[in-house]
Scaffold this active site. Sequence first.
Site, PDB file in Angstrom:
ATOM      1  N   LYS A   1      -1.292 -45.494 -47.079  1.00  0.00           N
ATOM      2  CA  LYS A   1      -0.613 -44.992 -45.553  1.00  0.00           C
ATOM      3  C   LYS A   1      -0.723 -46.084 -44.466  1.00  0.00           C
ATOM      4  O   LYS A   1       0.456 -46.175 -43.913  1.00  0.00           O
ATOM      5  CB  LYS A   1      -1.349 -43.650 -45.304  1.00  0.00           C
ATOM      6  CG  LYS A   1      -2.621 -44.103 -44.600  1.00  0.00           C
ATOM      7  CD  LYS A   1      -3.274 -42.658 -43.988  1.00  0.00           C
ATOM      8  CE  LYS A   1      -4.789 -42.972 -43.504  1.00  0.00           C
ATOM      9  NZ  LYS A   1      -4.646 -44.239 -42.501  1.00  0.00           N
ATOM     10  N   THR A   2      -1.695 -46.873 -44.568  1.00  0.00           N
ATOM     11  CA  THR A   2      -1.832 -47.970 -43.496  1.00  0.00           C
ATOM     12  C   THR A   2      -0.348 -48.802 -43.702  1.00  0.00           C
ATOM     13  O   THR A   2       0.140 -49.549 -43.042  1.00  0.00           O
ATOM     14  CB  THR A   2      -3.074 -48.594 -43.483  1.00  0.00           C
ATOM     15  OG1 THR A   2      -4.109 -47.687 -43.262  1.00  0.00           O
ATOM     16  CG2 THR A   2      -3.004 -49.825 -42.445  1.00  0.00           C
TER      17      THR A   2
ATOM     18  N   ASP B   1      -1.284 -42.571 -36.336  1.00  0.00           N
ATOM     19  CA  ASP B   1      -1.833 -42.569 -37.678  1.00  0.00           C
ATOM     20  C   ASP B   1      -2.936 -41.431 -37.459  1.00  0.00           C
ATOM     21  O   ASP B   1      -3.473 -41.093 -36.598  1.00  0.00           O
ATOM     22  CB  ASP B   1      -2.623 -44.000 -37.871  1.00  0.00           C
ATOM     23  CG  ASP B   1      -3.140 -44.093 -39.119  1.00  0.00           C
ATOM     24  OD1 ASP B   1      -2.923 -43.417 -39.945  1.00  0.00           O
ATOM     25  OD2 ASP B   1      -4.121 -45.034 -39.034  1.00  0.00           O
ATOM     26  N   GLU B   2      -3.471 -41.124 -38.847  1.00  0.00           N
ATOM     27  CA  GLU B   2      -4.439 -39.920 -38.888  1.00  0.00           C
ATOM     28  C   GLU B   2      -3.624 -38.748 -38.108  1.00  0.00           C
ATOM     29  O   GLU B   2      -4.771 -38.249 -37.371  1.00  0.00           O
ATOM     30  CB  GLU B   2      -5.860 -40.530 -38.510  1.00  0.00           C
ATOM     31  CG  GLU B   2      -6.118 -41.570 -39.376  1.00  0.00           C
ATOM     32  CD  GLU B   2      -6.509 -41.382 -40.716  1.00  0.00           C
ATOM     33  OE1 GLU B   2      -6.484 -40.178 -41.252  1.00  0.00           O
ATOM     34  OE2 GLU B   2      -7.152 -42.377 -41.345  1.00  0.00           O
TER      35      GLU B   2
ATOM     36  N   GLN C   1      -7.072 -34.015 -45.708  1.00  0.00           N
ATOM     37  CA  GLN C   1      -8.461 -34.840 -45.240  1.00  0.00           C
ATOM     38  C   GLN C   1      -8.791 -34.532 -43.637  1.00  0.00           C
ATOM     39  O   GLN C   1      -9.403 -35.367 -43.181  1.00  0.00           O
ATOM     40  CB  GLN C   1      -8.179 -36.130 -45.367  1.00  0.00           C
ATOM     41  CG  GLN C   1      -7.992 -36.724 -46.822  1.00  0.00           C
ATOM     42  CD  GLN C   1      -7.474 -38.240 -47.239  1.00  0.00           C
ATOM     43  OE1 GLN C   1      -8.904 -38.952 -46.855  1.00  0.00           O
ATOM     44  NE2 GLN C   1      -6.620 -38.757 -47.183  1.00  0.00           N
TER      45      GLN C   1
ATOM     46  N   ARG D   1     -13.198 -40.918 -52.742  1.00  0.00           N
ATOM     47  CA  ARG D   1     -13.939 -41.954 -52.407  1.00  0.00           C
ATOM     48  C   ARG D   1     -14.217 -42.934 -53.623  1.00  0.00           C
ATOM     49  O   ARG D   1     -14.284 -43.935 -53.747  1.00  0.00           O
ATOM     50  CB  ARG D   1     -15.303 -41.911 -51.667  1.00  0.00           C
ATOM     51  CG  ARG D   1     -15.198 -41.053 -50.194  1.00  0.00           C
ATOM     52  CD  ARG D   1     -14.152 -41.600 -49.473  1.00  0.00           C
ATOM     53  NE  ARG D   1     -12.886 -40.766 -49.475  1.00  0.00           N
ATOM     54  CZ  ARG D   1     -11.516 -41.082 -49.146  1.00  0.00           C
ATOM     55  NH1 ARG D   1     -11.536 -42.333 -48.467  1.00  0.00           N
ATOM     56  NH2 ARG D   1     -10.862 -40.237 -49.398  1.00  0.00           N
TER      57      ARG D   1
END
Length: 722
Positions: free
Chosen positions: A34-35, A218-219, A249, A592
């Site tokens: 995503k980044t 973002d987020e 998330q 993770r």
Amino acid sequence: MSHPLTASLNPEQRAAVELPAEHALILAGAGSGKTRVLTTRIAWLLSTGQISPAGLLAVTFTNKAAKEMLARITAMMPLNPRGLWVGTFHGLCNRMLRLHHRDAGLPAGFAILDSQDQLAAIKRVMKTLNVDDERYPPRSIAQYINGNKEAGLRAEKAQAWDDYSRTQRMIYAEYESQCRREGVVDFAELLLACYELLERNEPLRDHYRSRFQHILVDEFQDTNQLQYAWLKLLTGPNSALFAVGDDDQSIYAFRGARVGNMLDFQKDYNVKHVIRLEQNYRSHGNILNAANAVIEHNRDRLGKQLWTSDDDGEPIRLYEAATDTEEANFLVDEIGAQQRDGIAADEIAILYRSNAQSRIIEHALVAAGLPYRVYGGLRFYERQEIKHALAYLRLIANQDDDNALLRVINFPARGIGNRTVETLTDTARLSGISLWQAACTAGSGRSAAAVGRFVHMIDNMHVQAQGMALPDMVNMVLSLSGLYEYYQNEKEGEERVANLNELVNAATAFVTEDENDLVAFLANASLEGGEHAAEAGEAAVQLMTIHAAKGLEFHTVFLTGLEEGLFPHDNSLADPKGLEEERRLMYVAMTRARRRLYISLSQSRMLHGQMRYAPASRFLNEVPATLLKYLNRGYAPNSYGSNSGNTNSPSSDWYAPPARPRQVETPAHGLAIGMNVRHPKFGVGVVVNHEGGATGNVQVNFAQHGTKWLAVAYAKLEPIKE
């Protein structure tokens, strides 16, 4: 022919980057890049001439993420980063307020209060208003003020339904007045003041709406009510809002994050473009399939399915321990095996739902000589509440311990100010005696009376401690000192109370392993607190809560404590929304891991100094048995009747012991299970469990605040008569 910036992207990533100038929602799964998509979108807009640097605004949640975005953008194209409006919500609001400080009613050089500065300011306000800081802990007042600001509520609009909340609102109002007089703002004020500035100043609002033609967030799943409202003010009729996030998330509801903002965004902006980034570049297939299977049990998802072009990899290893000590020893043994296989220590993470779980894991790591680092937090014996508790215990063992006395003489607050402490210090120095001896000979007056009460309290503890079992002694100190009550009254003090309870468990374990000796226990605590702290740059096993792990990844992840009441947490079991957030937390934890994932649970776990039993977490039953490798006894998940995927389990005797029967007799304190009670702060609740007799603890399920354990002697619970 594709653009050079997008040539290496997968089809979904490329489609997101090259979207037209319209509102868009990018559902970016864990590890889906995503980044990379967000930063490439910015570089693509600039390099293709669709926007100038001044016409773009990009917002994220941490300074680290903002710096990474800027670094990636400038690496893709020559650009002066100063011309870009890229930063956190608070950083961008600060920038805007500096430019328009007059319109915002602020001085040009307004100062920003950090959390400690804010706390000091609140204490001054409370002193001016003559408000009791024991009944109204300043830290709780700070949380009340910040919570209202994040909801967009000034003091005059804050809700108040009783004397307690009316006093909170009064403090909030006076705090606002004091901040205006002094020309200072706190962090929550930055966003609220900027929102109000844009809301009431139409010309300024129109200016920024026409300027920022592209707004990228973002987020997005972590935005709260006010942040979303601020974005809506900045988004004009010709603006394109590009929101990147993952509803699966969203794990920060306790901070005000509202996962519903993603659905509202689609409706409010009639979003036509929803792109799902589902290809994962982090984890092996079995890990992703297990995470997908768990999260599918949540309703109202926007929907996506992670997949990888990599192979399935190893199965998820599942270990069931008889006790939490056995679980910790298992972790240490497996970590040793991992390191012998060449896995670096800092590529290994141990995740837990509650900070209190770290104590027994830290103990096992210290015993094994394995360096470790607690990520995003403090080691167990370095935590504030533990240091306070140990200081009281040190005073019981040795009243002449000046450092211990200085730490707790006015904590919790008991009216002993700095001037009184300075007087005691001077007396002790001039007379060549300890501070305790000086306190015992304090003169008359209001401050001397407060010192006298402290001396009497310590003397009382010392007397009661004689011949008392070590765990009972620790529990007695936590109650009589007021530490239990102080942290129970904090808005977010639940973790600290859990840590205090874990100290009782540490005392219980110490008695089992060694002897019932307070001095030896304190020495052991000091040694464990100082040993095996990883040096800067040294490879070390990473310990952290699941919340702290978001955004990180490791070769090997150990996910611990998969028991009902622990994970999912007790407070979520009666709340469907809370349970869904716990499931999202499980999803985050699983994703993770890149290559190897372990999940562990314990048949029994020490709580409040007593052994407690709980069934296996329902989340285990949501993982298909075909993805699991059982490391002991060949057990398979018990059925909650919700997952047909486990019908082919290799065994049906998976651990599901009956919970230890709750006490049904009426205890000496009279607070029987099922009784309705009222607490001065938490309101009305029902007693659901108790332990420890007349001076023990009761568990109460409060209508507005969830389930809490309270010390009977200080809980101030009043039975409600029918």
